[in-house]
Design an enzyme around this catalytic site. Structure first.
Site, PDB file in Angstrom:
ATOM      1  N   GLU A  72      13.150   4.170   1.131  1.00 36.00           N
ATOM      2  CA  GLU A  72      12.390   4.590   2.331  1.00 36.00           C
ATOM      3  C   GLU A  72      13.256   4.468   3.593  1.00 36.00           C
ATOM      4  OE1 GLU A  72       9.347   5.804   1.913  1.00 36.00           O
ATOM      5  OE2 GLU A  72       9.180   5.273  -0.188  1.00 36.00           O
TER       6      GLU A  72
ATOM      7  N   PHE B 286       0.847  -1.201   0.000  1.00 31.48           N
ATOM      8  CA  PHE B 286       0.000   0.000   0.000  1.00 31.48           C
ATOM      9  C   PHE B 286       0.879   1.246   0.000  1.00 31.48           C
ATOM     10  CE2 PHE B 286      -2.222   3.424   2.253  1.00 31.48           C
ATOM     11  CZ  PHE B 286      -3.421   3.473   1.558  1.00 31.48           C
ATOM     12  N   GLY B 287       0.599   2.177  -0.908  1.00 28.93           N
ATOM     13  CA  GLY B 287       1.316   3.446  -0.973  1.00 28.93           C
ATOM     14  C   GLY B 287       0.379   4.600  -0.671  1.00 28.93           C
ATOM     15  N   TYR B 288       0.862   5.557   0.119  1.00 29.69           N
ATOM     16  CA  TYR B 288       0.022   6.705   0.502  1.00 29.69           C
ATOM     17  C   TYR B 288       0.740   8.036   0.296  1.00 29.69           C
ATOM     18  CZ  TYR B 288       2.990   6.253   4.570  1.00 29.69           C
ATOM     19  OH  TYR B 288       4.099   6.166   5.384  1.00 29.69           O
ATOM     20  N   GLY B 289       2.012   7.998  -0.135  1.00 30.81           N
ATOM     21  CA  GLY B 289       2.770   9.225  -0.392  1.00 30.81           C
ATOM     22  C   GLY B 289       3.306   9.160  -1.809  1.00 30.81           C
ATOM     23  N   SER B 290       4.630   9.272  -1.925  1.00 26.84           N
ATOM     24  CA  SER B 290       5.222   9.253  -3.274  1.00 26.84           C
ATOM     25  C   SER B 290       4.932   7.940  -3.997  1.00 26.84           C
ATOM     26  CB  SER B 290       6.734   9.485  -3.196  1.00 26.84           C
ATOM     27  OG  SER B 290       7.378   8.420  -2.528  1.00 26.84           O
TER      28      SER B 290
HETATM   29  C1  SIN Z   1       4.485   5.857   0.696  1.00 25.26           C
HETATM   30  O1  SIN Z   1       4.371   6.537  -0.327  1.00 25.26           O
HETATM   31  O2  SIN Z   1       3.723   4.874   0.882  1.00 25.26           O
HETATM   32  C2  SIN Z   1       5.549   6.110   1.721  1.00 25.26           C
HETATM   33  C3  SIN Z   1       5.941   7.527   1.884  1.00 25.26           C
HETATM   34  C4  SIN Z   1       6.611   8.151   0.685  1.00 25.26           C
HETATM   35  O3  SIN Z   1       7.485   7.519   0.077  1.00 25.26           O
HETATM   36  O4  SIN Z   1       6.284   9.286   0.353  1.00 25.26           O
END
Ligand code: SIN
Length: 172
Positions: free
Chosen positions: A84, A6-10
């Site tokens: 990360e 699951f990704g929530y940022g980049s």
């Molecule tokens: C993410 O995107 O899930 C982790 C945070 C990021 O890399 O911005």
């Protein structure tokens, strides 16, 4: 075994990984916050930027889930562990899909108290920090604007992100 990430940022707008499938999804019981310091991507060691992490709180976080092929899971996590590396750890969390289905998944979370953790600050201070910070991956403000655009394209509303976006844009 194939694995859901699951990704929530980049990871929403620049996953840079191979995947078999992807689907908008949600993590319940966690919210997205610009509380993690970025010394390596959107800031530098002396002047860290702010990027998102998940914080355990009533609510939810909407993002994008990627299905990783069993054959590339290990190599994908090796690469993502480097990307990360500044305080994030892999957490096992259930991912809820729009279909109503829930699947076990992996999420990179930068937990409270990690070496790069910044925590909350007044909106204006966070906006000022994001506006002035730059790092090897680019301007911190572009990270915020790209995230806000990606959320809008998924029809996701996130007050914390959109309020920060407005505050930074108003600073010109
Ligand atoms: C993410 O995107 O899930 C982790 C945070 C990021 O890399 O911005």
């Amino acid at each position: 075994m194939n694995v859901w990430l699951f990704g929530y940022g980049s990871l929403i707008w620049r996953p840079d990984i191979g995947y078999l499938d992807r689907a908008p999804a949600r993590i319940n019981g966690w919210v997205r916050r610009f509380w993690q310091g970025s010394h390596d991507h959107r800031g530098v060691p002396d002047a860290p930027g702010r990027v998102v992490t998940l914080v355990r709180e009533a609510g939810h976080c909407d993002g994008m889930a990627y299905l990783l092929d069993a054959d590339v899971v290990a190599a994908t996590f090796d690469a993502l562990d480097v990307r990360e590396k500044n305080g994030y750890q892999r957490f096992d969390l259930p991912i809820d899909f729009l279909s109503g289905e829930t699947q076990p998944g992996i999420v990179y979370v930068a937990p409270t108290g990690n070496h790069a953790y910044l925590g909350p600050a007044p909106l204006v201070e966070m906006a000022q920090q994001i506006r002035r910070s730059h790092g090897p991956s680019g301007a911190n403000s572009d990270y915020l604007f790209d995230l806000a655009d990606a959320l809008r394209s998924l029809d996701v509303s996130d007050e914390h992100v959109f309020e920060l976006e407005l505050a930074v844009r108003e600073m010109g």
